[in-house]
Design a protein around this motif. Structure first.
Motif, PDB file in Angstrom:
ATOM      1  N   GLU A  13      32.605  58.370  19.616  1.00 19.91           N
ATOM      2  CA  GLU A  13      32.128  57.001  19.820  1.00 19.91           C
ATOM      3  C   GLU A  13      32.334  56.538  21.260  1.00 19.91           C
ATOM      4  O   GLU A  13      31.508  55.812  21.808  1.00 19.91           O
ATOM      5  CB  GLU A  13      32.876  56.093  18.841  1.00 19.91           C
ATOM      6  N   ILE A  22      17.939  57.906   7.283  1.00 21.01           N
ATOM      7  CA  ILE A  22      19.043  56.956   7.105  1.00 21.01           C
ATOM      8  C   ILE A  22      20.013  57.508   6.062  1.00 21.01           C
ATOM      9  O   ILE A  22      21.225  57.420   6.225  1.00 21.01           O
ATOM     10  CB  ILE A  22      18.520  55.562   6.726  1.00 21.01           C
ATOM     11  N   ARG A  32      19.120  53.118  19.601  1.00 22.29           N
ATOM     12  CA  ARG A  32      20.186  53.120  18.586  1.00 22.29           C
ATOM     13  C   ARG A  32      20.077  51.877  17.713  1.00 22.29           C
ATOM     14  O   ARG A  32      20.108  51.958  16.479  1.00 22.29           O
ATOM     15  CB  ARG A  32      21.563  53.175  19.246  1.00 22.29           C
ATOM     16  N   ASN A  82      28.258  60.645   7.656  1.00 16.14           N
ATOM     17  CA  ASN A  82      29.455  59.813   7.684  1.00 16.14           C
ATOM     18  C   ASN A  82      30.426  60.201   6.577  1.00 16.14           C
ATOM     19  O   ASN A  82      31.640  60.216   6.780  1.00 16.14           O
ATOM     20  CB  ASN A  82      29.086  58.328   7.593  1.00 16.14           C
ATOM     21  N   VAL A 117      22.256  59.978   7.696  1.00 21.00           N
ATOM     22  CA  VAL A 117      23.387  59.373   8.419  1.00 21.00           C
ATOM     23  C   VAL A 117      24.521  59.075   7.448  1.00 21.00           C
ATOM     24  O   VAL A 117      25.684  59.358   7.730  1.00 21.00           O
ATOM     25  CB  VAL A 117      22.963  58.082   9.159  1.00 21.00           C
ATOM     26  N   THR A 118      24.186  58.534   6.290  1.00 19.13           N
ATOM     27  CA  THR A 118      25.207  58.242   5.280  1.00 19.13           C
ATOM     28  C   THR A 118      25.929  59.523   4.885  1.00 19.13           C
ATOM     29  O   THR A 118      27.159  59.555   4.794  1.00 19.13           O
ATOM     30  CB  THR A 118      24.561  57.589   4.049  1.00 19.13           C
ATOM     31  N   HIS A 154      32.037  63.430   7.633  1.00 16.09           N
ATOM     32  CA  HIS A 154      33.023  63.154   8.679  1.00 16.09           C
ATOM     33  C   HIS A 154      34.301  62.574   8.067  1.00 16.09           C
ATOM     34  O   HIS A 154      35.400  62.933   8.468  1.00 16.09           O
ATOM     35  CB  HIS A 154      32.428  62.188   9.716  1.00 16.09           C
ATOM     36  N   LEU A 190      21.687  51.879  13.817  1.00 14.58           N
ATOM     37  CA  LEU A 190      22.845  52.768  13.793  1.00 14.58           C
ATOM     38  C   LEU A 190      23.985  52.168  14.610  1.00 14.58           C
ATOM     39  O   LEU A 190      23.757  51.521  15.624  1.00 14.58           O
ATOM     40  CB  LEU A 190      22.480  54.131  14.398  1.00 14.58           C
ATOM     41  N   SER A 191      25.194  52.446  14.189  1.00 18.96           N
ATOM     42  CA  SER A 191      26.366  52.076  14.988  1.00 18.96           C
ATOM     43  C   SER A 191      26.618  53.191  16.009  1.00 18.96           C
ATOM     44  O   SER A 191      26.048  54.289  15.910  1.00 18.96           O
ATOM     45  CB  SER A 191      27.590  51.925  14.078  1.00 18.96           C
ATOM     46  N   ASN A 236      28.395  60.783  15.171  1.00 19.76           N
ATOM     47  CA  ASN A 236      28.361  61.782  14.101  1.00 19.76           C
ATOM     48  C   ASN A 236      27.099  62.623  14.159  1.00 19.76           C
ATOM     49  O   ASN A 236      27.139  63.830  13.960  1.00 19.76           O
ATOM     50  CB  ASN A 236      28.479  61.106  12.732  1.00 19.76           C
ATOM     51  N   ILE A 237      25.959  61.994  14.438  1.00 16.23           N
ATOM     52  CA  ILE A 237      24.688  62.718  14.493  1.00 16.23           C
ATOM     53  C   ILE A 237      24.699  63.757  15.601  1.00 16.23           C
ATOM     54  O   ILE A 237      24.262  64.889  15.415  1.00 16.23           O
ATOM     55  CB  ILE A 237      23.510  61.733  14.698  1.00 16.23           C
ATOM     56  N   ASP A 276      27.881  56.088  14.115  1.00 10.47           N
ATOM     57  CA  ASP A 276      26.815  56.843  13.450  1.00 10.47           C
ATOM     58  C   ASP A 276      26.190  57.840  14.421  1.00 10.47           C
ATOM     59  O   ASP A 276      25.993  59.012  14.089  1.00 10.47           O
ATOM     60  CB  ASP A 276      25.711  55.916  12.936  1.00 10.47           C
TER      61      ASP A 276
END
Length: 157
Positions: A82, A120, A64, A127, A123-124, A130, A69-70, A76-77, A73
């Motif tokens: 979390e 990447i 990770r 997010n 991921v944005t 979401h 990534l957080s 969400n993937i 993140d």
């Protein structure tokens, strides 16, 4: 040959054989210089991705972080939350408890480790989706120059 226990990786089982040098400093004690840390981390990530057994929490966390990534993140993937990601990572030596989520994350991480910069951006986008959950959205499709379709999601008017 001298070995160095590379604890800085966050993994307890990584030993370097070569590729580093040590130096004693009067003020700070032993200093370690590692050649090509980025290449080292990529090699570790590639090995973890090819591992036949489930990832441990520490290995999951290493990947990770390698992917920058957080925990949010990753959640969400893999369509989780979390708290689940944090729980897996906290159980450092235990296998990640959700095999489908681990497989999905490994697939994503493999693309990033392989150099796919588009992931990447993915991921944005996830997010943003979401963040918009529950909000009405319109899909606007334009046919630019008569030969290219361009799609954009916008908040409903």
């Amino acid at each position: 040959m001298e070995k160095y226990h590379y604890k800085e990786s966050g993994l307890d089982n990584v030993w370097l054989v070569g590729g580093f040098k040590t130096e004693h400093d009067e003020e700070y004690g032993e200093l370690v210089y590692i050649d090509d840390v980025e290449g080292l981390h990529k090699a570790i990530a590639e090995e973890l991705l090819m591992k036949k057994s489930p990832l441990t929490g520490a290995e999951f966390k290493f990947l990770r972080k390698y992917c920058e990534l957080s925990q949010a993140d990753v959640a969400n993937i893999i369509q989780s939350n979390e708290q689940s990601v944090a729980k897996w990572e906290k159980a450092r030596e235990k296998a990640v408890g959700n095999r489908p989520a681990e497989a999905l994350f490994r697939t994503f991480a493999a693309r990033v480790v392989g150099g796919d910069k588009m992931m990447i951006g993915f991921v944005t986008m996830l997010n943003e989706i979401h963040a918009r959950l529950g909000a009405a959205m319109d899909i606007e499709v334009n046919h630019e120059d008569g030969n290219v379709w361009h799609v954009e999601m916008k908040a409903a008017a």
